[in-house]
Design an enzyme around this catalytic site. Structure first.
Site, mmCIF file in Angstrom:
data_model
loop_
_atom_site.group_PDB
_atom_site.id
_atom_site.type_symbol
_atom_site.label_atom_id
_atom_site.label_comp_id
_atom_site.label_asym_id
_atom_site.label_seq_id
_atom_site.Cartn_x
_atom_site.Cartn_y
_atom_site.Cartn_z
ATOM 1 N N LYS A 78 -1.081 5.315 -5.640
ATOM 2 C CA LYS A 78 -2.084 4.948 -6.654
ATOM 3 C C LYS A 78 -3.019 6.105 -6.990
ATOM 4 C CE LYS A 78 -3.303 1.570 -3.972
ATOM 5 N NZ LYS A 78 -2.206 1.617 -2.998
ATOM 6 N N GLY A 121 0.832 -1.205 0.000
ATOM 7 C CA GLY A 121 0.000 0.000 0.000
ATOM 8 C C GLY A 121 0.861 1.247 0.000
ATOM 9 N N ASP A 122 0.202 2.392 -0.124
ATOM 10 C CA ASP A 122 0.881 3.696 -0.084
ATOM 11 C C ASP A 122 1.898 3.853 -1.214
ATOM 12 O OD1 ASP A 122 -0.502 4.196 2.346
ATOM 13 O OD2 ASP A 122 0.994 2.987 3.378
ATOM 14 N N ARG A 125 -22.609 -13.843 6.208
ATOM 15 C CA ARG A 125 -23.968 -13.467 5.820
ATOM 16 C C ARG A 125 -24.727 -12.741 6.931
ATOM 17 N NH1 ARG A 125 -23.806 -18.854 3.434
ATOM 18 N NH2 ARG A 125 -22.475 -19.030 5.259
ATOM 19 N N THR A 180 -4.729 -7.161 5.072
ATOM 20 C CA THR A 180 -6.057 -6.583 5.195
ATOM 21 C C THR A 180 -7.075 -7.683 4.874
ATOM 22 O OG1 THR A 180 -7.399 -4.635 4.673
ATOM 23 C CG2 THR A 180 -6.208 -5.654 2.822
ATOM 24 N N ARG A 219 0.329 7.101 11.502
ATOM 25 C CA ARG A 219 1.439 6.280 12.008
ATOM 26 C C ARG A 219 2.664 6.412 11.112
ATOM 27 N NH1 ARG A 219 -1.101 0.387 12.544
ATOM 28 N NH2 ARG A 219 -2.142 1.087 10.666
ATOM 29 N N GLN A 241 -4.844 -0.223 -0.753
ATOM 30 C CA GLN A 241 -3.797 -1.078 -0.173
ATOM 31 C C GLN A 241 -2.909 -1.643 -1.294
ATOM 32 O OE1 GLN A 241 -7.280 -1.983 1.186
ATOM 33 N NE2 GLN A 241 -6.863 -0.120 2.299
ATOM 34 N N LYS A 263 8.292 8.301 -6.406
ATOM 35 C CA LYS A 263 9.205 8.715 -5.332
ATOM 36 C C LYS A 263 10.665 8.342 -5.578
ATOM 37 C CE LYS A 263 6.367 9.506 -1.328
ATOM 38 N NZ LYS A 263 6.105 9.187 0.067
ATOM 39 N N GLY A 294 -5.881 5.710 2.201
ATOM 40 C CA GLY A 294 -5.699 7.154 2.190
ATOM 41 C C GLY A 294 -5.038 7.533 0.883
ATOM 42 N N HIS A 295 -5.741 8.288 0.058
ATOM 43 C CA HIS A 295 -5.181 8.727 -1.220
ATOM 44 C C HIS A 295 -4.934 10.221 -1.140
ATOM 45 C CE1 HIS A 295 -6.936 5.207 -3.779
ATOM 46 N NE2 HIS A 295 -5.937 4.852 -3.007
ATOM 47 N N ASP A 354 12.752 10.360 -6.520
ATOM 48 C CA ASP A 354 13.461 11.544 -6.002
ATOM 49 C C ASP A 354 13.891 11.360 -4.549
ATOM 50 O OD1 ASP A 354 10.485 11.692 -5.866
ATOM 51 O OD2 ASP A 354 10.947 13.294 -4.439
ATOM 52 N N THR A 393 -4.063 7.807 6.812
ATOM 53 C CA THR A 393 -5.270 7.510 7.580
ATOM 54 C C THR A 393 -5.030 7.562 9.082
ATOM 55 O OG1 THR A 393 -6.071 6.147 5.785
ATOM 56 C CG2 THR A 393 -7.068 5.748 7.922
ATOM 57 N N THR A 394 -3.928 6.966 9.530
ATOM 58 C CA THR A 394 -3.738 6.829 10.977
ATOM 59 C C THR A 394 -2.646 7.734 11.528
ATOM 60 O OG1 THR A 394 -2.178 5.037 10.569
ATOM 61 C CG2 THR A 394 -4.464 4.408 10.984
#
Ligand code: IMP
Length: 437
Positions: free
Chosen positions: A16, A12-13, A144, A239, A303, A224, A331, A40-41, A333, A300-301
């Site tokens: 995207k 993730g991260d 269900r 996840t 962290r 993710q 990234k 988180g985008h 750079d 998102t968090t």
């Protein structure tokens, strides 16, 4: 035109949101297919920074219909908050469509996720989830016992469903010393969500199929990354959904033969949030450099993300799992100023070479085998053409491409839309969808 999938190739991260935003001109619909507001985008347009958790990043383009597909778990509190925030900034959110089959993250799911994490953390076994209720909601879907977005439109049916499922969830919460939920208050709040979203909760599979039948370009946007996939990741440190390209089909209602391209998004190094094995993790000065320069803090968090070398041993496998046709690398750079760079090309476990995928135990004992590259000092953030890259950076990209076995065609050197350039693959035909500038 066939659909295109944007999928994360790591934990993730990978960036995207930026990929989706870059492709947006040629696209008329962007569909989120799994996950929830654990994602988180971040999209940067000029001076404006948009942090989106649930609404597909295509919302920023007025010609796009943003769709939250059936594979997503939706927290309506987050969705409405995000929609209100976007409306305040002049963005039309009435175009957003939400699948009536998407499952609702109810307040008790969030409470159960938190309670489970707190309990597991006590024994050192916490997953390090985002505590957004993702796991409990997908668990209820599978057993269900879930509530779906369409149910919010029918308060009488909603009450019947909640009367069936709430006592068991409350029992679990009480066992963990957590407050329990009242059915009347839940029905009232949930029916309010339904009222606000009425007209936007629809059969999104039909909508997507109609768009494809009309020859439109549909983008399926993953959250993710592949290494967090519940089936292919380092279970249980994963996840609860399938971020992989297969999940894009089931989570949006698109058949495999309707997919034309799969764009894999890769960060030039690795990061991971939460617990779980991370063989190339760097706990030294280089790790701190990547973390600080790359601003590696969870959207998102909040962290701190763990940082490490790029892992092409996993990449080869991940490319195959997703049928990746083209890679966007982000990234690069951030690697500026690291004197010597490494790429993991394989593993040794107990002295013997092994190929990915490894078991959890093997992953924990795995020793990465590295290829070493000279670094560079030049700032890459102003580079807008492959020709202007320092030769060391060009070599790094060539090596990653050759290990991945698919073309690297888009290179990003900063968060802004314009901080990007096209790269000519070395010995691979283009795998981007037709019509991408
Ligand atoms: P959950 O998805 O909240 O259940 O968390 C399960 C694992 O996935 C944890 O390690 C999280 O840190 C990780 N995770 C969930 N969403 C994201 C994301 O968008 N980016 C990176 N890691 C994530």
């Amino acid at each position: 035109m066939p659909a295109t999938i944007v999928v994360g190739l790591q934990w993730g991260d990978e960036g995207k949101g930026k990929t989706t935003d870059l492709l947006a001109d040629s696209v008329s619909m962007v569909v989120r297919y799994q996950g929830g507001d654990n994602a988180g985008h971040t999209v940067v347009v000029g001076d404006a920074v948009f942090k989106l958790h649930l609404v597909p990043s295509g919302v920023l383009q007025p010609h796009i219909t943003p769709v939250i597909g059936n594979g997503v778990v939706v927290n309506p509190r987050t969705l409405l908050r995000e929609m209100d925030g976007l409306t305040e900034r002049g963005i039309d959110t009435t175009r957003i469509r939400v699948s009536r089959n998407a499952h609702v993250i109810m307040p008790y799911h969030v409470a159960l996720d938190g309670a489970s994490e707190t309990r597991l953390a006590g024994s050192g076994a916490g997953i390090g989830t985002t505590r957004r209720g993702i796991g409990p909601t997908y668990a209820d879907r599978a057993s269900r016992s879930g509530i779906r977005m369409g149910d919010l439109l029918d308060p009488a049916f909603l009450r019947t469903r909640l009367a069936q499922v709430l006592p068991e969830r409350n029992r679990l919460l009480a066992e963990n010393g957590e407050p329990v939920f009242e059915i009347d208050a839940l029905v009232a709040e949930a029916a309010g969500w339904g009222e606000r979203l009425r007209g936007q909760i629809v059969d999104t599979a039909l909508l997507v199929q109609d768009a494809l039948a009309a020859g439109e370009h549909v983008l399926l946007e993953g959250a993710q990354g592949t290494l967090l996939d519940i089936d292919h990741g380092s279970y249980p440190y994963v996840t609860s959904s399938n971020p992989t390209a297969g999940g894009a089909c089931t989570g949006s209602g698109v058949g495999p033969r309707q997919i034309g391209s799969v764009i894999g998004v890769l960060k030039a190094y690795s990061t991971r949030v939460g617990s779980g094995p991370f063989p190339t993790e760097l706990l030294d000065e280089v790790g701190r450099h990547l973390s600080v320069r790359g601003n590696e803090v969870g959207t998102t968090t909040g962290r701190q993300r763990r940082c490490g070398w790029l892992d092409t041993a996993s990449l080869r496998h991940v490319v195959a799992l997703n049928s990746v046709t083209s890679i966007m690398i982000n990234k690069i750079d951030v690697l500026t100023g690291v004197p010597e760079l490494r790429i993991c090309t394989g593993y040794r476990v107990d002295g013997a070479p092994v190929r990915w995928p490894l078991t959890l135990g093997e992953l924990e004992r795995a020793e990465p085998v590295y290829e070493v590259f000279p670094g560079w000092e030049a700032d890459l953030t102003k580079v807008r053409s492959e020709r202007d890259l320092p030769p060391e950076a060009a070599r790094y990209l060539d090596a990653v491409e050759s290990h991945a076995g698919v073309p690297i065609e888009i290179v990003s050197v900063g968060p802004e839309r314009t901080e990007t350039f096209r790269r000519v693959p070395k010995g691979f035909p283009s795998g981007l969808p037709a019509g991408i500038a």
